[in-house]
Write an enzyme that holds these catalytic residues in place. Sequence first.
Site, PDB file in Angstrom:
ATOM      1  N   MET C   1       0.838  -1.181   0.000  1.00  0.00           N
ATOM      2  CA  MET C   1       0.000   0.000   0.000  1.00  0.00           C
ATOM      3  C   MET C   1       0.889   1.252   0.000  1.00  0.00           C
ATOM      4  O   MET C   1       1.911   1.209   0.608  1.00  0.00           O
ATOM      5  CB  MET C   1      -0.897   0.044   1.242  1.00  0.00           C
ATOM      6  CG  MET C   1      -1.741  -1.168   1.419  1.00  0.00           C
ATOM      7  SD  MET C   1      -3.253  -1.116   0.435  1.00  0.00           S
ATOM      8  CE  MET C   1      -4.332  -0.112   1.443  1.00  0.00           C
ATOM      9  N   PRO C   2       0.497   2.321  -0.583  1.00  0.00           N
ATOM     10  CA  PRO C   2      -0.730   2.533  -1.363  1.00  0.00           C
ATOM     11  C   PRO C   2      -0.763   1.751  -2.683  1.00  0.00           C
ATOM     12  O   PRO C   2       0.280   1.455  -3.259  1.00  0.00           O
ATOM     13  CB  PRO C   2      -0.684   4.043  -1.664  1.00  0.00           C
ATOM     14  CG  PRO C   2       0.321   4.621  -0.717  1.00  0.00           C
ATOM     15  CD  PRO C   2       1.299   3.538  -0.475  1.00  0.00           C
TER      16      PRO C   2
END
Lengths: 61, 61, 61, 61, 61, 61
Positions: C1-2
Amino acid sequence: MPIVQIDLIEGRSLEQKREMVKKVTEAIVETAKCPPEAVTIVVREASPQHIGKAGKLVSDK
Amino acid sequence: MPIVQIDLIEGRSLEQKREMVKKVTEAIVETAKCPPEAVTIVVREASPQHIGKAGKLVSDK
Amino acid sequence: MPIVQIDLIEGRSLEQKREMVKKVTEAIVETAKCPPEAVTIVVREASPQHIGKAGKLVSDK
Amino acid sequence: MPIVQIDLIEGRSLEQKREMVKKVTEAIVETAKCPPEAVTIVVREASPQHIGKAGKLVSDK
Amino acid sequence: MPIVQIDLIEGRSLEQKREMVKKVTEAIVETAKCPPEAVTIVVREASPQHIGKAGKLVSDK
Amino acid sequence: MPIVQIDLIEGRSLEQKREMVKKVTEAIVETAKCPPEAVTIVVREASPQHIGKAGKLVSDK
């Protein structure tokens, strides 16, 4: 299948979402030639602080 | 179009999201050669209890 | 993530996609305050026959 | 990569999500032949008022 | 529901995708406590020219 | 916004997709109370070898 994901800005009533699911399903059934049971819809409501348009948050407009 | 969906762990400030939308739009405009008005961004913040990495919830790490 | 998902109309060169991935990652790193290694980008190119805008296929415009 | 996005109706416990992330990651690792560190999972829980099936909101059934 | 979307780099055999769908469904059924018929999986294979990691296209690594 | 993503099994004609985009947009405009220009639709067609239902590839059924 089909799977329909709808992202929109928060603020629609339950009645609006009920109608949206009904009418979008009818549109899919009619054009994709599939039974209504095959259509799943996920509606995601986002706050204006989570949507950007033309480089600006919608909450800043 | 283009549509940009960004999933990230919750906890960024409004100011960070404002800058993210501004700079990501600039990056898309510059490289895809499209007008800024064409770029829509949806930011989705998820709790660490909803993200898995290497088989573990992020909230458990 | 992101995680960043970018949907756009087909027709960009490999060099444009290379620059897009580079610059969007920089924009995310700078504003989300994460290391570049954490950023994954998926670019999906769609034909104008698969995109609708204002009720019309882009290929019909 | 791989990236796994799971949309489901809200109401699972933290323990269920922990097991889901663990077992789905194992399934991906085993079949895609990738290391567990490469697998990211995003779980999104939706209210029954945001899911449509066969033209009806799940909350109306 | 549940709906599972899996994005991964192209190159897995049909047999690998068959096993992936089987085992991921089992993992969801076991942890979400839902019948197998409720689980839909969409696998999307992307070329290394469409995936960015750490600011670089996977095809450039 | 709204953004509508439709995943379905390949095999619909151009005319079917044209009608789908038209009718789904009408359904969204009518229920979300937004102008048609605001509605973007992405249709993604997947091969039966990329869709799983009840733990089986659709191509195996």
